[in-house]
Design an enzyme around this catalytic site. Structure first.
Site, mmCIF file in Angstrom:
data_model
loop_
_atom_site.group_PDB
_atom_site.id
_atom_site.type_symbol
_atom_site.label_atom_id
_atom_site.label_comp_id
_atom_site.label_asym_id
_atom_site.label_seq_id
_atom_site.Cartn_x
_atom_site.Cartn_y
_atom_site.Cartn_z
ATOM 1 N N CYS A 103 0.810 -1.217 0.000
ATOM 2 C CA CYS A 103 0.000 0.000 0.000
ATOM 3 C C CYS A 103 0.844 1.267 0.000
ATOM 4 O O CYS A 103 0.617 2.180 -0.808
ATOM 5 C CB CYS A 103 -0.968 -0.011 1.177
ATOM 6 S SG CYS A 103 -0.203 -0.047 2.823
ATOM 7 N N HIS A 130 -2.434 1.100 6.962
ATOM 8 C CA HIS A 130 -2.786 1.062 5.533
ATOM 9 C C HIS A 130 -2.897 2.491 4.995
ATOM 10 O O HIS A 130 -3.199 3.426 5.733
ATOM 11 C CB HIS A 130 -4.120 0.332 5.352
ATOM 12 C CG HIS A 130 -4.459 0.022 3.923
ATOM 13 N ND1 HIS A 130 -3.652 -0.740 3.113
ATOM 14 C CD2 HIS A 130 -5.528 0.403 3.168
ATOM 15 C CE1 HIS A 130 -4.222 -0.850 1.913
ATOM 16 N NE2 HIS A 130 -5.349 -0.163 1.920
ATOM 17 N N HIS A 178 -5.718 1.613 -4.050
ATOM 18 C CA HIS A 178 -4.814 1.126 -3.014
ATOM 19 C C HIS A 178 -4.376 -0.288 -3.353
ATOM 20 O O HIS A 178 -4.978 -0.969 -4.190
ATOM 21 C CB HIS A 178 -5.475 1.167 -1.632
ATOM 22 C CG HIS A 178 -6.699 0.314 -1.482
ATOM 23 N ND1 HIS A 178 -6.998 -0.369 -0.334
ATOM 24 C CD2 HIS A 178 -7.720 0.024 -2.336
ATOM 25 C CE1 HIS A 178 -8.126 -1.030 -0.466
ATOM 26 N NE2 HIS A 178 -8.592 -0.806 -1.677
#
Length: 327
Positions: A232, A278, A290
């Site tokens: 990510c 994240h 993402h």
């Protein structure tokens, strides 16, 4: 102080001197990042040396800090070591970036012998030609060999690597880069926009979204930062890097890099969305891109903040805790 160039298509950067560690789930990797071919790093401790913390390195491993401020450990066989004068000369060359996975061939034709297979983000030195070959570019590799790459696969290198010379313990990354670039930290982002986007914030935001979308479908890889696999923060930091701005590599806001928190309701295209462990890049109209390790996707995908959108992910929306922006 010594330096090095990443001399393999993809070089693993470990967070520890051991490549694995025990966890509740079993033995896991200690990979933290990846260095791409032609990019550079500062060598803090040579193989077999003793670090500032008193740790003796294995003889095959070096302690490094990447030009964007990531600290870790790399196998020495994957580096080409050099001194400061040599690296200064290296960085003064005309640079191009592989804008996609591409081969370096011995000849400017598809039948040439393959010298190297490079990933998006790798760096090459472009060489002048008295008689250019249509559709091909002559390039020099890290080891001095020359070869040819399809010209359509190349893009300008928009990011500076000069902080590699000025980084030191206790110095913020933006201060190190500003010192190397001869400006104030607050001037770094405007200078990048002026150089590459005519000073247009909107053009920069659009470029970020388009760069990130080029990784759609790439598999999720913990610590990854290439078309072989990307995580990510690798996705978001690579998109920013390729657009000329160096942000923190991991999925959190950290002082010393240009990203700062803004109110969630002010989010705009190209801003970063932060969740626990994240990060995503906001594309506008509620959607974001993402790289997710979720079992149902396992790679770079689009999702949405909008409950009425079929791409809505409620679990992420509920855990969104911050929005980051350069502006």
């Amino acid at each position: 102080m010594n330096f090095a160039i990443f001399a393999r298509p993809v070089v693993t950067i470990y967070d520890l001197t051991e490549t694995t560690k025990e966890s509740d789930a079993g033995v896991v990797s200690t990979i933290g990042d990846e260095g791409l071919y032609g990019q550079v790093c500062q060598v803090r401790t040579a193989p077999g040396g003793v670090t500032a913390e008193g740790v003796t390195l294995p003889k095959e491993m070096a302690e490094v800090v990447s030009f964007y401020g990531y600290h870790g450990y790399v196998f020495a066989s994957e580096l080409q070591f050099c001194g400061e004068a040599e690296l200064q000369s290296y960085l003064a060359a005309e640079w191009v970036m592989a804008g996609r996975a591409t081969d370096v061939l011995t000849l400017p034709k598809v039948q040439g012998v393959r010298l190297l297979e490079l990933e998006r983000g790798a760096l090459l030195r472009r060489l002048p030609e008295e008689a250019p070959h249509d559709g091909w570019a002559l390039v020099r590799l890290v080891d001095g060999r020359t070869g040819y790459v399809r010209a359509v696969a190349l893009e300008p290198v928009r990011w500076p690597m000069t902080a590699v010379f000025t980084q030191q313990a206790g110095r913020r990354f933006d201060e190190a880069l500003a010192l190397a670039e001869g400006c104030r930290p607050e001037e770094l982002v405007p200078r990048a926009l002026d150089r590459w986007y005519g000073g247009s914030e909107e053009a920069f935001r659009n470029a970020l979204a388009e760069q990130a979308k080029r990784y759609l479908g790439t598999e999720y890889r913990w610590g990854g930062k290439s078309g072989r696999g990307i995580d990510c923060s690798g996705l978001v930091s690579s998109a920013y890097m390729q657009c000329g701005v160096l942000i923190y590599r991991d999925a959190r806001l950290v002082e010393g890099w240009p990203m700062h928190e803004i109110p969630k309701e002010q989010v705009r295209r190209g801003d970063a969305l932060y969740f626990p462990g994240h990060i995503a890049l906001y594309l506008g109209e509620g959607r974001y891109i993402h790289s997710t390790g979720a079992a149902g996707s396992g790679g770079v995908v689009l999702n949405s903040l909008d409950p009425d959108d079929p791409l809505y992910r409620e679990d992420l929306v509920k855990s969104l805790y911050a929005v980051g922006s350069l502006f």
